[in-house]
Design a protein around this motif. Structure first.
Motif, PDB file in Angstrom:
ATOM      1  N   VAL A 168       0.849  -1.188   0.000  1.00 33.25           N
ATOM      2  CA  VAL A 168       0.000   0.000   0.000  1.00 33.25           C
ATOM      3  C   VAL A 168       0.886   1.240   0.000  1.00 33.25           C
ATOM      4  O   VAL A 168       1.714   1.419   0.897  1.00 33.25           O
ATOM      5  CB  VAL A 168      -0.927   0.025   1.232  1.00 33.25           C
ATOM      6  CG1 VAL A 168      -1.815   1.262   1.196  1.00 33.25           C
ATOM      7  CG2 VAL A 168      -1.762  -1.244   1.310  1.00 33.25           C
ATOM      8  N   ALA A 169       0.707   2.093  -0.992  1.00 33.89           N
ATOM      9  CA  ALA A 169       1.493   3.323  -1.081  1.00 33.89           C
ATOM     10  C   ALA A 169       0.814   4.430  -0.273  1.00 33.89           C
ATOM     11  O   ALA A 169      -0.393   4.656  -0.407  1.00 33.89           O
ATOM     12  CB  ALA A 169       1.640   3.750  -2.531  1.00 33.89           C
ATOM     13  N   LEU A 170       1.590   5.105   0.561  1.00 29.83           N
ATOM     14  CA  LEU A 170       1.110   6.237   1.346  1.00 29.83           C
ATOM     15  C   LEU A 170       1.841   7.468   0.819  1.00 29.83           C
ATOM     16  O   LEU A 170       3.020   7.668   1.110  1.00 29.83           O
ATOM     17  CB  LEU A 170       1.374   6.021   2.838  1.00 29.83           C
ATOM     18  CG  LEU A 170       0.347   5.161   3.604  1.00 29.83           C
ATOM     19  CD1 LEU A 170       0.171   3.787   2.993  1.00 29.83           C
ATOM     20  CD2 LEU A 170       0.747   5.033   5.068  1.00 29.83           C
ATOM     21  N   VAL A 171       1.131   8.293   0.048  1.00 33.91           N
ATOM     22  CA  VAL A 171       1.791   9.324  -0.743  1.00 33.91           C
ATOM     23  C   VAL A 171       1.224  10.712  -0.443  1.00 33.91           C
ATOM     24  O   VAL A 171       0.310  10.871   0.359  1.00 33.91           O
ATOM     25  CB  VAL A 171       1.655   9.011  -2.251  1.00 33.91           C
ATOM     26  CG1 VAL A 171       2.294   7.659  -2.580  1.00 33.91           C
ATOM     27  CG2 VAL A 171       0.188   9.015  -2.683  1.00 33.91           C
ATOM     28  N   ASN A 172       1.793  11.711  -1.122  1.00 32.35           N
ATOM     29  CA  ASN A 172       1.369  13.113  -0.984  1.00 32.35           C
ATOM     30  C   ASN A 172       1.419  13.550   0.482  1.00 32.35           C
ATOM     31  O   ASN A 172       0.457  14.114   1.013  1.00 32.35           O
ATOM     32  CB  ASN A 172      -0.032  13.321  -1.558  1.00 32.35           C
ATOM     33  CG  ASN A 172      -0.107  13.011  -3.040  1.00 32.35           C
ATOM     34  OD1 ASN A 172       0.910  13.019  -3.732  1.00 32.35           O
ATOM     35  ND2 ASN A 172      -1.302  12.727  -3.523  1.00 32.35           N
ATOM     36  N   ARG A 173       2.541  13.328   1.121  1.00 36.89           N
ATOM     37  CA  ARG A 173       2.670  13.573   2.556  1.00 36.89           C
ATOM     38  C   ARG A 173       2.904  15.053   2.856  1.00 36.89           C
ATOM     39  O   ARG A 173       3.716  15.703   2.218  1.00 36.89           O
ATOM     40  CB  ARG A 173       3.818  12.728   3.127  1.00 36.89           C
ATOM     41  CG  ARG A 173       3.614  11.234   2.921  1.00 36.89           C
ATOM     42  CD  ARG A 173       4.802  10.413   3.406  1.00 36.89           C
ATOM     43  NE  ARG A 173       4.673   9.023   2.984  1.00 36.89           N
ATOM     44  CZ  ARG A 173       5.573   8.077   3.225  1.00 36.89           C
ATOM     45  NH1 ARG A 173       6.677   8.383   3.917  1.00 36.89           N
ATOM     46  NH2 ARG A 173       5.369   6.839   2.808  1.00 36.89           N
TER      47      ARG A 173
ATOM     48  N   GLY B 123      -2.301   5.451  -2.641  1.00 35.97           N
ATOM     49  CA  GLY B 123      -1.942   6.053  -3.917  1.00 35.97           C
ATOM     50  C   GLY B 123      -2.458   7.466  -4.034  1.00 35.97           C
ATOM     51  O   GLY B 123      -3.135   7.977  -3.139  1.00 35.97           O
ATOM     52  N   PRO B 124      -2.155   8.138  -5.157  1.00 31.25           N
ATOM     53  CA  PRO B 124      -2.501   9.557  -5.307  1.00 31.25           C
ATOM     54  C   PRO B 124      -3.979   9.873  -5.098  1.00 31.25           C
ATOM     55  O   PRO B 124      -4.322  10.966  -4.650  1.00 31.25           O
ATOM     56  CB  PRO B 124      -2.058   9.867  -6.741  1.00 31.25           C
ATOM     57  CG  PRO B 124      -0.993   8.862  -7.030  1.00 31.25           C
ATOM     58  CD  PRO B 124      -1.396   7.617  -6.299  1.00 31.25           C
ATOM     59  N   ASN B 125      -4.850   8.942  -5.431  1.00 29.50           N
ATOM     60  CA  ASN B 125      -6.292   9.153  -5.249  1.00 29.50           C
ATOM     61  C   ASN B 125      -6.824   8.369  -4.061  1.00 29.50           C
ATOM     62  O   ASN B 125      -8.025   8.067  -3.991  1.00 29.50           O
ATOM     63  CB  ASN B 125      -7.041   8.765  -6.527  1.00 29.50           C
ATOM     64  CG  ASN B 125      -6.649   9.619  -7.714  1.00 29.50           C
ATOM     65  OD1 ASN B 125      -6.570  10.840  -7.613  1.00 29.50           O
ATOM     66  ND2 ASN B 125      -6.365   8.972  -8.842  1.00 29.50           N
ATOM     67  N   GLY B 126      -5.931   8.069  -3.129  1.00 29.69           N
ATOM     68  CA  GLY B 126      -6.310   7.242  -1.985  1.00 29.69           C
ATOM     69  C   GLY B 126      -7.120   8.003  -0.952  1.00 29.69           C
ATOM     70  O   GLY B 126      -7.448   9.188  -1.101  1.00 29.69           O
ATOM     71  N   ARG B 127      -7.419   7.320   0.129  1.00 28.20           N
ATOM     72  CA  ARG B 127      -8.276   7.882   1.173  1.00 28.20           C
ATOM     73  C   ARG B 127      -7.527   8.928   2.002  1.00 28.20           C
ATOM     74  O   ARG B 127      -6.348   8.746   2.324  1.00 28.20           O
ATOM     75  CB  ARG B 127      -8.781   6.770   2.091  1.00 28.20           C
ATOM     76  CG  ARG B 127      -9.623   5.727   1.363  1.00 28.20           C
ATOM     77  CD  ARG B 127     -10.289   4.766   2.320  1.00 28.20           C
ATOM     78  NE  ARG B 127     -11.048   3.745   1.623  1.00 28.20           N
ATOM     79  CZ  ARG B 127     -12.256   3.925   1.096  1.00 28.20           C
ATOM     80  NH1 ARG B 127     -12.839   5.106   1.200  1.00 28.20           N
ATOM     81  NH2 ARG B 127     -12.888   2.946   0.472  1.00 28.20           N
TER      82      ARG B 127
END
Length: 253
Positions: free
Chosen positions: A202-207, A226-230
């Motif tokens: 699971v990618a945790l991004v845009n931090r 991902g970029p459109n994740g929760r």
């Protein structure tokens, strides 16, 4: 709660407050709590406002609803001129756990971002969150014992990177307790651990970070999956370079 609001208003016109000090940021978080308690966010009306990463009119957002706050705790980042506040509302018809990052340019509040969780969100239980969060000790760390910003951020990033890379070395501390929604791993034992497993791949991004060295803490807003994740918030406290507490909020709407 009137004084912080007055100080905040003065901040926009007083050159002496051009430097982002800890006390100045404490006035910002006090004003935010006053606004949320009263449901009158006028002091923040010039800022861009989002809830769960979506643009919302501040006049119709959760911040405009008077809420009885049962627990709150804030981080103050003088380097970035930013704050993070955790709010628990566990009484009344609607329960919430809210995490809010506020960012300033100079002395002007330019961005207010809230992750608002309520019934139906991941492991949501405001009563449980209140019980456990209010019993934790996020004491001010003596200056000589504080971790650097780099160490604090690296500790949080290692935990987050683990979701997508099981080989990452995380600075696990013992004891350590994780509060995820209303679920808690701490049992009050010296052997308590936060190393109790996370999803894989699971990618945790845009931090986006708010770091407060005085309490060894970093809050991270991110997209979970991902970029459109929760919309997700992970907050960490480190003591002597090791994880001590982890708090998470995840919007499932």
């Amino acid at each position: 709660m009137i004084l912080p609001k007055l100080v905040l208003c003065a901040a926009f016109v007083t050159p002496a407050l051009a430097q982002c000090t800890y006390s100045f940021l404490q006035n910002i978080t006090a004003s935010y709590l006053a606004a949320q308690t009263s449901g009158q966010p006028a002091a923040f009306s010039s800022a861009t406002y989002t809830e769960n990463f979506r643009a919302v009119s501040i006049a119709s957002g959760v911040i405009s609803r008077p809420l009885k706050i049962d627990h709150n705790r804030s981080l103050h980042d003088t380097t970035q001129c930013a704050t993070y506040t955790e709010v628990v509302v566990a009484n009344g018809a609607n329960h919430y756990v809210i995490g809010t990052q506020i960012r300033l340019t100079g002395t002007a509040i330019t961005q207010v971002d809230s992750i608002v969780t309520t019934r139906g969100d991941w492991l949501f239980n405001a009563t449980g969150t209140l019980y456990y969060a209010s019993r934790e000790d996020w004491f001010t760390i003596p200056e000589a014992e504080r971790d650097t910003r780099a160490v604090i951020q690296a500790g949080g990033d290692a935990y987050l990177d683990l979701f997508n890379n099981p080989r990452v070395v995380v600075p696990w501390g013992t004891p350590c307790a994780r509060l995820e929604g209303g679920a808690y791993t701490g049992r009050g034992l010296p052997s308590d651990s936060c190393n109790v497993g996370v999803p894989s791949g699971v990618a945790l991004v845009n931090r986006r970070y708010v770091i407060d060295e005085t309490v060894g803490s970093v809050d991270v807003f991110l997209a979970f999956g991902g970029p459109n994740g929760r919309p997700d918030s992970h907050e960490f406290r480190l003591e002597k370079g090791k994880l001590r507490f982890v708090h998470t909020l995840t919007d499932m709407a």
